[in-house]
Design a protein around this motif. Structure first.
Motif, PDB file in Angstrom:
ATOM      1  N   GLU A  27       0.832  -1.201   0.000  1.00 34.41           N
ATOM      2  CA  GLU A  27       0.000   0.000   0.000  1.00 34.41           C
ATOM      3  C   GLU A  27       0.870   1.256   0.000  1.00 34.41           C
ATOM      4  O   GLU A  27       0.565   2.235  -0.695  1.00 34.41           O
ATOM      5  CB  GLU A  27      -0.924  -0.014   1.217  1.00 34.41           C
ATOM      6  N   PHE A  34      -4.790   2.594  -2.590  1.00 34.26           N
ATOM      7  CA  PHE A  34      -5.637   1.400  -2.592  1.00 34.26           C
ATOM      8  C   PHE A  34      -5.266   0.486  -1.424  1.00 34.26           C
ATOM      9  O   PHE A  34      -4.091   0.395  -1.060  1.00 34.26           O
ATOM     10  CB  PHE A  34      -5.459   0.594  -3.895  1.00 34.26           C
ATOM     11  N   PHE A  36      -4.617  -3.316  -0.036  1.00 35.45           N
ATOM     12  CA  PHE A  36      -4.067  -4.537  -0.633  1.00 35.45           C
ATOM     13  C   PHE A  36      -4.353  -5.737   0.250  1.00 35.45           C
ATOM     14  O   PHE A  36      -4.470  -5.615   1.467  1.00 35.45           O
ATOM     15  CB  PHE A  36      -2.550  -4.404  -0.824  1.00 35.45           C
ATOM     16  N   GLU A  75      -9.706  -4.321  -2.805  1.00 36.85           N
ATOM     17  CA  GLU A  75      -8.269  -4.538  -2.800  1.00 36.85           C
ATOM     18  C   GLU A  75      -7.687  -4.528  -4.210  1.00 36.85           C
ATOM     19  O   GLU A  75      -8.298  -5.020  -5.158  1.00 36.85           O
ATOM     20  CB  GLU A  75      -7.935  -5.849  -2.090  1.00 36.85           C
ATOM     21  N   ARG A  76      -6.473  -3.980  -4.318  1.00 34.71           N
ATOM     22  CA  ARG A  76      -5.860  -3.763  -5.629  1.00 34.71           C
ATOM     23  C   ARG A  76      -5.613  -5.057  -6.384  1.00 34.71           C
ATOM     24  O   ARG A  76      -5.672  -5.070  -7.623  1.00 34.71           O
ATOM     25  CB  ARG A  76      -4.533  -3.010  -5.454  1.00 34.71           C
ATOM     26  N   GLN A  79      -8.232  -5.743  -8.989  1.00 35.26           N
ATOM     27  CA  GLN A  79      -8.128  -5.031 -10.265  1.00 35.26           C
ATOM     28  C   GLN A  79      -7.116  -5.736 -11.171  1.00 35.26           C
ATOM     29  O   GLN A  79      -7.341  -5.887 -12.372  1.00 35.26           O
ATOM     30  CB  GLN A  79      -7.714  -3.573 -10.037  1.00 35.26           C
ATOM     31  N   TYR A  80      -6.012  -6.177 -10.582  1.00 33.91           N
ATOM     32  CA  TYR A  80      -5.035  -6.928 -11.367  1.00 33.91           C
ATOM     33  C   TYR A  80      -5.651  -8.211 -11.929  1.00 33.91           C
ATOM     34  O   TYR A  80      -5.398  -8.581 -13.085  1.00 33.91           O
ATOM     35  CB  TYR A  80      -3.815  -7.293 -10.515  1.00 33.91           C
ATOM     36  N   LYS A 108     -10.690   3.700 -10.581  1.00 35.34           N
ATOM     37  CA  LYS A 108      -9.565   3.338  -9.707  1.00 35.34           C
ATOM     38  C   LYS A 108      -8.238   3.543 -10.435  1.00 35.34           C
ATOM     39  O   LYS A 108      -7.348   2.689 -10.415  1.00 35.34           O
ATOM     40  CB  LYS A 108      -9.716   1.892  -9.211  1.00 35.34           C
ATOM     41  N   TRP A 110      -4.702   4.559 -11.701  1.00 38.04           N
ATOM     42  CA  TRP A 110      -3.329   4.807 -11.276  1.00 38.04           C
ATOM     43  C   TRP A 110      -2.436   4.190 -12.339  1.00 38.04           C
ATOM     44  O   TRP A 110      -2.905   3.463 -13.214  1.00 38.04           O
ATOM     45  CB  TRP A 110      -3.075   4.225  -9.893  1.00 38.04           C
ATOM     46  N   SER A 113      -2.605   0.137 -13.311  1.00 38.66           N
ATOM     47  CA  SER A 113      -3.732  -0.381 -14.093  1.00 38.66           C
ATOM     48  C   SER A 113      -3.748   0.223 -15.495  1.00 38.66           C
ATOM     49  O   SER A 113      -3.929  -0.492 -16.491  1.00 38.66           O
ATOM     50  CB  SER A 113      -5.060  -0.099 -13.372  1.00 38.66           C
TER      51      SER A 113
END
Length: 226
Positions: A27, A34, A36, A75-76, A79-80, A108, A110, A113
């Protein structure tokens, strides 16, 4: 026999490997934008491989719906995971998908992403219709969102000899005066990458145009300024 696609499979796998001790530094690295789970890249990739081995992919028409179910989780790592799912089904992306890919870029947002979506997915569909792609990317280059601007600059990052040099340079001139770090960095990165294919064109462009110091330094990193 594989099970029908279910994002709960990913959620269960990720939750089982939640690591608060690792989450804090992750983080911090992302400037606390975000939360994590604390799952580092090698393990996350292994868990995704397990998911794809255990579950069928969603039907193409449901790809984005299923990706959003993951992308919208806090949590990031989710997105991954959504981006990996789209990558797994990239061949199904079409020129009708500009607007939804822009939604993913703006949501979201950044660098991590955006830099996964723009060169890989947006760049992929631009090639399907270069005339339409140029119009769309110029629209993005003139948008009010810096991440959409960055995406336009970076969409040709993997094109090599297929790069539309005129479009690349036009976009860079459009944003050459930007004070935004992430725009300056994108300009330098795009030029540095294209320099691997055409160093003379990049060096000439850098000599004939005013670039921010960061952009110029990144652009000429491997070819020099002489």
């Amino acid at each position: 026999m594989k099970k029908p696609w279910d994002p709960k499979g990913i959620i269960e796998k990720f939750e089982a490997h939640r690591n608060e001790a690792q989450a804090g530094p992750m983080e911090a690295y992302m400037k606390h934008h975000f939360p994590f789970l604390g799952i580092k890249s090698p393990l996350r990739k292994e868990l995704m491989r397990e998911q794809f081995a255990e579950y069928d992919l969603p039907v193409p028409d449901e790809l984005f719906n299923e990706a959003w179910k993951l992308y919208n989780l806090p949590e990031r790592e989710y997105q991954y995971a959504a981006i990996v799912l789209i990558e797994k089904m990239r061949k199904h992306l079409t020129i009708d998908d500009y607007s939804i890919l822009r939604e993913f870029i703006e949501t979201k947002a950044w660098w991590d992403s955006v830099d996964s979506i723009a060169p890989t997915f947006v760049g992929h569909i631009v090639k399907k219709d270069r005339a339409l792609g140029e119009r769309m990317m110029w629209e993005w280059a003139n948008a009010d969102n810096l991440w959409v601007n960055r995406s336009a600059i970076l969409h040709q990052l993997k094109y090599k000899a297929e790069t539309d040099t005129d479009l690349l340079f036009k976009m860079i001139r459009r944003h050459a005066d930007s004070q935004e770090f992430f725009i300056q960095k994108a300009i330098g990165w795009a030029l540095r990458e294209y320099a691997k294919t055409n160093p003379h064109a990049v060096k000439t462009f850098a000599q004939e145009n005013t670039l921010k110091p960061l952009s110029r330094r990144e652009a000429l990193k491997h070819i020099g300024n002489n």
